[in-house]
Scaffold this motif. Structure first.
Motif, mmCIF file in Angstrom:
data_model
loop_
_atom_site.group_PDB
_atom_site.id
_atom_site.type_symbol
_atom_site.label_atom_id
_atom_site.label_comp_id
_atom_site.label_asym_id
_atom_site.label_seq_id
_atom_site.Cartn_x
_atom_site.Cartn_y
_atom_site.Cartn_z
ATOM 1 N N SER A 54 0.832 -1.199 0.000
ATOM 2 C CA SER A 54 0.000 0.000 0.000
ATOM 3 C C SER A 54 0.868 1.251 0.000
ATOM 4 N N LEU A 55 0.337 2.329 -0.562
ATOM 5 C CA LEU A 55 1.081 3.588 -0.649
ATOM 6 C C LEU A 55 1.370 4.153 0.738
ATOM 7 N N TRP A 56 0.326 4.307 1.548
ATOM 8 C CA TRP A 56 0.513 4.921 2.858
ATOM 9 C C TRP A 56 1.337 4.026 3.776
ATOM 10 N N GLY A 57 1.161 2.711 3.648
ATOM 11 C CA GLY A 57 1.995 1.797 4.433
ATOM 12 C C GLY A 57 3.458 1.934 4.064
ATOM 13 N N SER A 58 3.738 2.085 2.777
ATOM 14 C CA SER A 58 5.117 2.255 2.325
ATOM 15 C C SER A 58 5.710 3.573 2.817
ATOM 16 N N ILE A 59 4.888 4.633 2.826
ATOM 17 C CA ILE A 59 5.374 5.940 3.307
ATOM 18 C C ILE A 59 5.740 5.852 4.786
ATOM 19 N N VAL A 60 4.888 5.205 5.581
ATOM 20 C CA VAL A 60 5.151 5.074 7.015
ATOM 21 C C VAL A 60 6.425 4.269 7.253
ATOM 22 N N VAL A 61 6.547 3.145 6.550
ATOM 23 C CA VAL A 61 7.742 2.305 6.715
ATOM 24 C C VAL A 61 8.982 3.053 6.244
ATOM 25 N N MET A 62 8.857 3.793 5.135
ATOM 26 C CA MET A 62 10.011 4.558 4.637
ATOM 27 C C MET A 62 10.462 5.600 5.657
ATOM 28 N N CYS A 63 9.513 6.255 6.319
ATOM 29 C CA CYS A 63 9.885 7.260 7.321
ATOM 30 C C CYS A 63 10.608 6.608 8.497
ATOM 31 N N GLY A 64 10.107 5.454 8.951
ATOM 32 C CA GLY A 64 10.795 4.735 10.019
ATOM 33 C C GLY A 64 12.172 4.277 9.593
ATOM 34 N N PHE A 65 12.277 3.794 8.369
ATOM 35 C CA PHE A 65 13.558 3.345 7.826
ATOM 36 C C PHE A 65 14.542 4.505 7.722
ATOM 37 N N SER A 66 14.057 5.669 7.272
ATOM 38 C CA SER A 66 14.954 6.812 7.112
ATOM 39 C C SER A 66 15.539 7.240 8.453
ATOM 40 N N VAL A 67 14.707 7.284 9.485
ATOM 41 C CA VAL A 67 15.192 7.677 10.810
ATOM 42 C C VAL A 67 16.242 6.693 11.309
ATOM 43 N N LEU A 68 15.995 5.399 11.149
ATOM 44 C CA LEU A 68 16.894 4.373 11.690
ATOM 45 C C LEU A 68 18.201 4.293 10.915
ATOM 46 N N VAL A 69 18.133 4.340 9.586
ATOM 47 C CA VAL A 69 19.370 4.198 8.804
ATOM 48 C C VAL A 69 20.263 5.420 8.998
ATOM 49 N N GLN A 70 19.666 6.584 9.149
ATOM 50 C CA GLN A 70 20.468 7.782 9.399
ATOM 51 C C GLN A 70 21.008 7.802 10.825
ATOM 52 N N ALA A 71 20.228 7.290 11.776
ATOM 53 C CA ALA A 71 20.725 7.167 13.145
ATOM 54 C C ALA A 71 21.893 6.198 13.209
ATOM 55 N N ALA A 72 21.846 5.123 12.415
ATOM 56 C CA ALA A 72 22.960 4.167 12.377
ATOM 57 C C ALA A 72 24.239 4.838 11.895
ATOM 58 N N SER A 73 24.117 5.760 10.952
ATOM 59 C CA SER A 73 25.294 6.507 10.501
ATOM 60 C C SER A 73 25.859 7.343 11.644
ATOM 61 N N GLY A 74 24.983 7.984 12.418
ATOM 62 C CA GLY A 74 25.438 8.754 13.560
ATOM 63 C C GLY A 74 26.101 7.882 14.611
ATOM 64 N N LEU A 75 25.566 6.687 14.833
ATOM 65 C CA LEU A 75 26.144 5.762 15.797
ATOM 66 C C LEU A 75 27.511 5.260 15.333
ATOM 67 N N THR A 76 27.681 5.089 14.019
ATOM 68 C CA THR A 76 28.976 4.655 13.500
ATOM 69 C C THR A 76 30.057 5.670 13.833
ATOM 70 N N PHE A 77 29.761 6.938 13.601
ATOM 71 C CA PHE A 77 30.750 7.965 13.896
ATOM 72 C C PHE A 77 30.789 8.328 15.381
ATOM 73 N N GLY A 78 29.965 7.672 16.180
ATOM 74 C CA GLY A 78 30.128 7.740 17.620
ATOM 75 C C GLY A 78 31.217 6.801 18.111
ATOM 76 N N VAL A 79 31.594 5.833 17.276
ATOM 77 C CA VAL A 79 32.663 4.876 17.609
ATOM 78 C C VAL A 79 33.990 5.292 16.992
ATOM 79 N N VAL A 80 33.948 5.907 15.817
ATOM 80 C CA VAL A 80 35.165 6.252 15.067
ATOM 81 C C VAL A 80 36.210 6.993 15.893
ATOM 82 N N PRO A 81 35.852 8.011 16.700
ATOM 83 C CA PRO A 81 36.890 8.763 17.407
ATOM 84 C C PRO A 81 37.709 7.943 18.397
ATOM 85 N N PHE A 82 37.219 6.760 18.766
ATOM 86 C CA PHE A 82 37.900 5.964 19.776
ATOM 87 C C PHE A 82 38.805 4.891 19.177
ATOM 88 N N VAL A 83 38.836 4.786 17.861
ATOM 89 C CA VAL A 83 39.640 3.740 17.221
ATOM 90 C C VAL A 83 41.115 4.067 17.309
#
Length: 318
Positions: free
Chosen positions: A205-234
């Motif tokens: 469904s269109l609206w179901g896809s929009i909702v899932v896409m919004c959740g996906f966008s928040v999580l995948v971008q948060a994962a990028s932020g979490l990755t660079f939360g580890v980088v400074p300690f390497v």
């Protein structure tokens, strides 16, 4: 960024700078055509020329920002920048840490390669999605181009808060559980983002896809932020090398994902390719369990008994 902010807030600092940069690219897509039209209409400049003139505006902003960095970006967590630079030069002379030694020291650190792989399938997936999500909604659900563009814009503009949110989560997990918390946070968010990506390709469904896409966008971008939360300690000594390895992993991951799943030669439909992209996210997030810091531990075990010596190596040699 990682030199100017202390370790307890570096995840937030990296998340805000990178997240707002990605948001800025989305804003530029909306604003630059308007600037071009205004120059064309009110200054009576041909469209071919007004498009080039419009680039004066971001150039002014870039120059102004560079001046702000020079004026306000001189102090470090360790103290005054000029004093630190002098002591740093004396330290480098005494230890002989030349350019190539710093370079190879970073390249030989396996943690940087793992973080590059993970970033390749969080930020790389984000770039890939930015490239095809409007076309996906246009082709699969038959919306017009304006609606498809608006839906796609929502994916990129969520960087304003989602990537900083990942940095905040990394810092909070770090304060509560140490390095183990940062690594577990990265793995969990990356995995759940992969599950949302799999679901995005399965929703009809269109609206179901929009909702899932919004959740996906928040999580995948948060994962990028979490990755660079580890980088400074390497590696403190080879911080620039590790940061470059991780950041370039995002671009390489985007190219690889595009070629494998979304090129004209791909044997899969676009919705199947999106789900397979989610599977790759989950699989490429697993190696985070292999990251281990002798002084801080890893996901599955604590620090070693010789943690003080390892911490000295991290600061002076690694």
């Amino acid at each position: 960024m990682m030199s100017m902010f202390s370790g307890n807030v570096v995840g937030l600092a990296n998340g805000v700078s990178a997240g707002w940069a990605n948001t800025g690219s989305g804003v530029a897509q909306l604003v630059m055509p308007i600037i071009c039209s205004l120059i064309n209409e009110y200054l009576n400049v041909p469209l071919f020329t007004s498009w080039r003139w419009s680039f004066i505006v971001p150039a002014i902003f870039q120059a102004f920002t560079a001046i702000l960095v020079l004026v306000y970006g001189q102090d470090l967590p360790l103290g005054d920048y000029n004093s630190y630079r002098k002591s740093k030069k004396m330290e480098e002379k005494s230890q002989g840490m030349g350019f190539f030694k710093v370079l190879f020291n970073g390249l030989m650190n396996y943690r940087g390669w793992i973080l590059g792989l993970i970033y390749g399938f969080c930020f790389g997936v984000e770039l890939t999605t930015d490239n095809m999500i409007a076309e996906y909604f246009y082709d699969r659900f038959g919306v017009n181009l304006e609606v498809a563009g608006t839906i796609a814009a929502c994916f990129g503009l969520s960087n304003f808060f989602s990537r900083p949110m990942g940095g905040v989560l990394s810092d909070k997990m770090g304060r509560r559980f140490g390095m183990r918390g940062r690594l577990w946070g990265l793995w969990m968010v990356q995995t759940v983002a992969g599950l949302f990506c799999i679901l995005l390709g399965r929703v009809d469904s269109l609206w179901g896809s929009i909702v899932v896409m919004c959740g996906f966008s928040v999580l995948v971008q948060a994962a990028s932020g979490l990755t660079f939360g580890v980088v400074p300690f390497v590696s403190k000594r080879s911080l620039g090398v590790i940061s470059g390895m991780t950041g370039s992993g995002g671009t390489v991951g985007a190219v690889a994902t595009q070629v494998l799943l979304f090129s004209g030669s791909s044997a899969f439909s676009k919705q199947t390719s999106i789900s397979l992209m989610g599977v790759l996210m989950i699989l490429c997030g697993l190696p985070v369990a292999l990251i281990y810091f002798p002084q801080w531990g890893g996901m599955l075990c604590g620090p070693s008994s010789d943690s003080n010596s390892a911490d000295d190596d991290y600061r002076l040699l690694d």
